[in-house]
Design an enzyme around this catalytic site. Structure first.
Site, PDB file in Angstrom:
ATOM      1  N   GLU A 326       0.842  -1.196   0.000  1.00  0.00           N
ATOM      2  CA  GLU A 326       0.000   0.000   0.000  1.00  0.00           C
ATOM      3  C   GLU A 326       0.880   1.251   0.000  1.00  0.00           C
ATOM      4  O   GLU A 326       0.697   2.166   0.781  1.00  0.00           O
ATOM      5  CB  GLU A 326      -0.924  -0.010   1.225  1.00  0.00           C
ATOM      6  CG  GLU A 326      -1.770  -1.268   1.323  1.00  0.00           C
ATOM      7  CD  GLU A 326      -2.625  -1.326   2.575  1.00  0.00           C
ATOM      8  OE1 GLU A 326      -2.225  -0.712   3.599  1.00  0.00           O
ATOM      9  OE2 GLU A 326      -3.676  -1.967   2.560  1.00  0.00           O
ATOM     10  N   CYS A 422     -10.471   0.398   8.213  1.00  0.00           N
ATOM     11  CA  CYS A 422      -9.885   1.684   8.609  1.00  0.00           C
ATOM     12  C   CYS A 422     -10.504   2.853   7.858  1.00  0.00           C
ATOM     13  O   CYS A 422     -10.645   3.949   8.414  1.00  0.00           O
ATOM     14  CB  CYS A 422      -8.372   1.660   8.404  1.00  0.00           C
ATOM     15  SG  CYS A 422      -7.849   1.198   6.736  1.00  0.00           S
TER      16      CYS A 422
END
Length: 455
Positions: A326, A422
């Site tokens: 990521e 998240c």
């Protein structure tokens, strides 16, 4: 373009954002988004945290706190950082209450805070995963296990709730935890010289310092920032102390750059590794540099800003081009279809831009803030507030998403929730706090940063 005045660097103007209750949104777009967060997003996410939404991955986050408090039986469920979802939800609630008081919503939040307080351990420690699942492994893997990250998010929630309601319950809980963390970590020989694998606590400690005036929190944040990447390397030291089977983790392939720990922060010139971690770190670094008037550190922030926004950012204001880790990769590696561009990364860029703006009062920061807000953030939530994108590529071919391994992270439609959730509460807390980003002021000047109809 934003025509915010540019002030010569090095001039201490002490600009501050105008507080949430002082700004009234009139803008059709943003007033509707705020209403959506209050009336739809927060109730929906509360149901998700309590596993009341059929057909989506369960959260168990509230139940984890009940188990940790000894009020329910069962096993911990979810990610090791599951507590952070509750913290971000509470922070979103706080911003709504600061702008539009709501007795019923405040009562729900008070109940959650009481539960969190009951889950706190006698020494001040607060983390449901380690309380319930592996209490003997507390602080044994800072690189991967998010203890300080979760603490940071709960600190932010505590400050936001205190500022919105004047109630100190959660603030006192998190001050107690922060005091305990300060006893565990530091440069002294009898303390751990570690730092979090996922930055977040750095910026949270500065917020806690502002709310309480306790300099030990600012000093602890500065310690975590300055210690990061020093030799001998803490991640290597703690790895030698663990007796566990090897695990497949991006750090094992990408090294300490994955966690921005490849070099001390004062030697870093490019944004490396996990994009959310990097931008949370840079936000905390900017806070500490501004608070301590550390001009060297401010120059580091400016150089990193240039690298991110002029070399590693998409036209949408999104960042983090690679699914693996990521992460940031290298300059101008910005593929459209394989982009990761996590919603949380765009949110983190908004946070950092806002901080840099108050260091230099330069419209270039607001330009990025605005671009990321309107494009990288809003794409992450549906118009009804009940489905979300984790990743936001610029090009999506639905058939390829299911057929190609290198596109498996791309979802052609928004999802009702995620096992790693998240992004949804992160969107909620940012949109609920939007009035905070519109104006700033000094002793004799008001600054308009966003073209949002408002008073």
């Amino acid at each position: 373009m934003n025509y915010t005045a540019t002030i010569e660097r090095g001039v201490d103007v002490k600009a501050k954002p105008i507080s949430l209750p002082a700004v009234k949104l009139k803008d059709k777009l943003w007033k509707e988004r705020f209403r959506l967060v209050k009336e739809e997003v927060i109730p929906y996410q509360w149901d998700s945290l309590n596993d009341r939404i059929p057909g989506v991955p369960p959260s168990h986050a509230i139940e984890n706190f009940r188990i940790a408090a000894g009020e329910s039986e069962g096993e911990f469920f979810g990610m090791v950082f599951q507590d952070s979802d509750v913290a971000k939800w509470l922070e979103a609630v706080s911003y709504v209450l600061a702008t539009e008081p709501d007795a019923k919503l405040e009562e729900t939040a008070d109940d959650v805070i009481e539960l969190i307080a009951r889950a706190q351990q006698e020494d001040g420690y607060l983390n449901t995963y380690f309380t319930v699942a592996e209490p003997e492994k507390r602080w044994t893997n800072l690189r991967d296990w998010h203890e300080l990250y979760c603490a940071g998010h709960m600190m932010e929630a505590a400050v936001a709730y205190y500022e919105a309601t004047g109630k100190r319950k959660l603030l006192d809980v998190m001050c107690r935890f922060a005091d305990y963390i300060a006893e565990v970590f530091g440069p002294e020989p009898d303390k751990m010289q570690g730092y979090p694998g996922h930055p977040e606590i750095e910026l949270a400690l500065v917020r806690l310092y502002h709310a309480t005036g306790k300099e030990r929190y600012l000093n602890l944040s500065k310690y975590f920032i300055d210690q990061r990447g020093q030799q001998p390397h803490w991640y290597e030291i703690e790895a030698k102390g663990r007796e566990e089977a090897p695990r497949r983790h991006p750090h094992d392939y990408l090294g300490p750059a994955y966690s921005q720990a490849h070099l001390p922060i004062r030697q870093q010139t490019t944004a490396e590794g996990h994009s959310v971690r990097a931008l949370y770190l840079f936000s905390g670094v900017t806070d500490v540099a501004a608070e301590t008037d550390d001009k060297e550190l401010l120059e580091v922030c400016r150089q990193l800003w240039d690298n991110v926004t002029n070399h590693r950012m998409y036209v949408t204001g999104a960042v983090g081009s690679d699914h693996f880790g990521e992460r940031f990769t290298f300059d101008y590696d910005l593929p459209n279809d394989r982009a990761y561009t996590e919603t949380c990364a765009s949110i983190a860029l908004v946070f950092w831009a806002h901080r840099m703006l108050h260091v230099d009062l330069d419209g270039k920061y607001t330009d990025v803030l605005e671009r990321s807000l309107y494009n990288g953030v809003l794409s992450g939530i549906s118009l009804d507030g009940k489905s979300f994108f984790y990743v936001n590529p610029l090009e999506v071919w639905p058939k390829a998403c299911s057929a190609r391994n290198d596109l498996r992270h791309v979802k052609p439609v928004r999802q009702g929730w995620f096992s790693c959730a998240c992004c949804p509460p992160n969107v909620a807390r940012l949109l609920a706090s939007l009035p905070h980003y519109v104006y700033s002021y000094t002793s004799d000047t008001a600054y308009v940063h966003l073209y949002v109809a408002s008073e």
